[in-house]
Design a protein around this motif. Structure first.
Motif, mmCIF file in Angstrom:
data_model
loop_
_atom_site.group_PDB
_atom_site.id
_atom_site.type_symbol
_atom_site.label_atom_id
_atom_site.label_comp_id
_atom_site.label_asym_id
_atom_site.label_seq_id
_atom_site.Cartn_x
_atom_site.Cartn_y
_atom_site.Cartn_z
ATOM 1 N N MET A 59 13.466 -12.344 -6.496
ATOM 2 C CA MET A 59 14.257 -11.124 -6.669
ATOM 3 C C MET A 59 13.403 -9.884 -6.447
ATOM 4 N N ALA A 60 12.166 -9.893 -6.919
ATOM 5 C CA ALA A 60 11.273 -8.747 -6.729
ATOM 6 C C ALA A 60 11.003 -8.524 -5.243
ATOM 7 N N HIS A 61 10.768 -9.593 -4.509
ATOM 8 C CA HIS A 61 10.545 -9.466 -3.070
ATOM 9 C C HIS A 61 11.808 -8.959 -2.367
ATOM 10 N N PHE A 62 12.970 -9.453 -2.793
ATOM 11 C CA PHE A 62 14.220 -9.000 -2.188
ATOM 12 C C PHE A 62 14.437 -7.505 -2.435
ATOM 13 N N LEU A 63 14.238 -7.060 -3.667
ATOM 14 C CA LEU A 63 14.465 -5.646 -3.989
ATOM 15 C C LEU A 63 13.468 -4.739 -3.275
ATOM 16 N N ASP A 64 12.199 -5.139 -3.241
ATOM 17 C CA ASP A 64 11.208 -4.342 -2.515
ATOM 18 C C ASP A 64 11.526 -4.316 -1.028
ATOM 19 N N GLY A 65 11.933 -5.461 -0.495
ATOM 20 C CA GLY A 65 12.320 -5.523 0.911
ATOM 21 C C GLY A 65 13.546 -4.672 1.200
ATOM 22 N N LEU A 66 14.469 -4.616 0.248
ATOM 23 C CA LEU A 66 15.666 -3.794 0.418
ATOM 24 C C LEU A 66 15.300 -2.314 0.507
ATOM 25 N N VAL A 67 14.359 -1.884 -0.310
ATOM 26 C CA VAL A 67 13.895 -0.498 -0.247
ATOM 27 C C VAL A 67 13.302 -0.220 1.137
ATOM 28 N N ILE A 68 12.473 -1.122 1.635
ATOM 29 C CA ILE A 68 11.859 -0.945 2.962
ATOM 30 C C ILE A 68 12.928 -0.994 4.045
ATOM 31 N N HIS A 69 13.877 -1.920 3.918
ATOM 32 C CA HIS A 69 14.960 -2.056 4.896
ATOM 33 C C HIS A 69 15.790 -0.773 4.987
ATOM 34 N N ARG A 70 16.103 -0.182 3.850
ATOM 35 C CA ARG A 70 16.963 1.009 3.818
ATOM 36 C C ARG A 70 16.221 2.308 4.127
ATOM 37 N N ARG A 71 14.947 2.399 3.716
ATOM 38 C CA ARG A 71 14.240 3.681 3.815
ATOM 39 C C ARG A 71 13.040 3.660 4.752
ATOM 40 N N GLY A 72 12.599 2.475 5.143
ATOM 41 C CA GLY A 72 11.426 2.364 5.994
ATOM 42 C C GLY A 72 10.160 2.220 5.164
ATOM 43 N N ARG A 73 9.109 1.779 5.824
ATOM 44 C CA ARG A 73 7.823 1.567 5.164
ATOM 45 C C ARG A 73 6.976 2.824 5.342
ATOM 46 N N ASP A 74 6.328 3.258 4.271
ATOM 47 C CA ASP A 74 5.415 4.393 4.338
ATOM 48 C C ASP A 74 4.015 3.842 4.584
ATOM 49 N N GLU A 75 3.573 3.918 5.834
ATOM 50 C CA GLU A 75 2.281 3.351 6.225
ATOM 51 C C GLU A 75 1.102 4.106 5.626
ATOM 52 N N SER A 76 1.348 5.323 5.142
ATOM 53 C CA SER A 76 0.253 6.111 4.578
ATOM 54 C C SER A 76 -0.132 5.651 3.172
ATOM 55 N N LEU A 77 0.723 4.843 2.551
ATOM 56 C CA LEU A 77 0.466 4.351 1.198
ATOM 57 C C LEU A 77 0.149 2.861 1.227
ATOM 58 N N PRO A 78 -0.706 2.412 0.320
ATOM 59 C CA PRO A 78 -0.957 0.968 0.248
ATOM 60 C C PRO A 78 0.291 0.262 -0.269
ATOM 61 N N PRO A 79 0.469 -1.013 0.080
ATOM 62 C CA PRO A 79 1.647 -1.740 -0.422
ATOM 63 C C PRO A 79 1.646 -1.789 -1.951
ATOM 64 N N ARG A 80 2.822 -1.603 -2.516
ATOM 65 C CA ARG A 80 2.957 -1.657 -3.976
ATOM 66 C C ARG A 80 2.929 -3.111 -4.424
ATOM 67 N N PRO A 81 2.344 -3.373 -5.586
ATOM 68 C CA PRO A 81 2.396 -4.749 -6.092
ATOM 69 C C PRO A 81 3.836 -5.126 -6.450
ATOM 70 N N VAL A 82 4.163 -6.368 -6.238
ATOM 71 C CA VAL A 82 5.507 -6.855 -6.536
ATOM 72 C C VAL A 82 5.646 -7.002 -8.049
ATOM 73 N N GLU A 83 6.803 -6.600 -8.569
ATOM 74 C CA GLU A 83 7.080 -6.701 -10.007
ATOM 75 C C GLU A 83 6.950 -8.155 -10.461
ATOM 76 N N LYS A 84 6.367 -8.353 -11.620
ATOM 77 C CA LYS A 84 6.226 -9.709 -12.157
ATOM 78 C C LYS A 84 7.475 -10.143 -12.926
ATOM 79 N N ARG A 85 8.103 -9.192 -13.611
ATOM 80 C CA ARG A 85 9.310 -9.481 -14.381
ATOM 81 C C ARG A 85 10.414 -8.544 -13.924
ATOM 82 N N ILE A 86 11.574 -9.108 -13.743
ATOM 83 C CA ILE A 86 12.726 -8.330 -13.298
ATOM 84 C C ILE A 86 13.742 -8.276 -14.437
#
Length: 175
Positions: A59-86
């Motif tokens: 679920m964490a990967h899906f939600l993070d991917g959804l943010v990237i899918h809808r808004r694009g990836r900000d290459e200027s920032l390092p990737p955020r760690p995936v949430e451990k608990r949802i």
């Protein structure tokens, strides 16, 4: 909160195919191993044979991917760690970011879904430093949030329907 219900609701709301769900998940981490059989098992009801519980990690990967899918990836920032608990609060925060919703949009969607009067912290609209001041959202709120505006027979906020962007001011006009 049942991750399967949230995944099922978002998939239905956005009309995503199994392959697209996999693509969205892998936007957060291209090396994340998931296949069509996993997605199909997550989308089944608990009482159906082959049902598999959707883990917090998926679920964490899906939600993070959804943010990237809808808004694009900000290459200027390092990737955020995936949430451990949802939990509901994390789901709502990610949906708010993915669909670029304002406080008014969030409260409107909750009112349409039958959850009027939720506090600002309950809809992911306060800074993380103040989040502990608000109780966690419990129950089916996150799973029903995407369905809120659909209860009136319309499309939810922030979707592209027929090539038209349905934003805060015009979401009811787009069917």
């Amino acid at each position: 909160m049942i991750n399967n219900d949230v995944l099922r609701s978002i998939r239905y709301m956005l009309d995503l195919s199994d392959n697209k769900v996999i693509e969205v998940i892998q936007l957060a981490d291209p090396g994340f191993a998931i296949d069509k059989d996993d997605v199909r098992a997550f989308l089944l009801r608990e009482d159906e044979p082959g049902y598999q519980a959707c883990t917090d990690r998926v679920m964490a990967h899906f939600l993070d991917g959804l943010v990237i899918h809808r808004r694009g990836r900000d290459e200027s920032l390092p990737p955020r760690p995936v949430e451990k608990r949802i939990n509901n609060n994390v789901v709502l925060k990610k949906l708010r970011v993915a669909f670029q919703l304002t406080d008014v949009d969030m409260h409107k969607a909750f009112a349409d879904a039958g959850f009027p009067g939720l506090q600002a912290g309950a809809v992911g609209t306060v800074p993380p430093a103040r989040a502990q001041e608000f109780p966690p959202v419990r129950g089916p709120v996150a799973a029903q949030f995407p369905e809120g505006p659909d209860l009136a027979g319309t499309r939810p906020l922030g979707l592209r329907v027929g090539g038209v962007h349905a934003g805060a001011s015009d979401w009811r006009a787009v069917a």
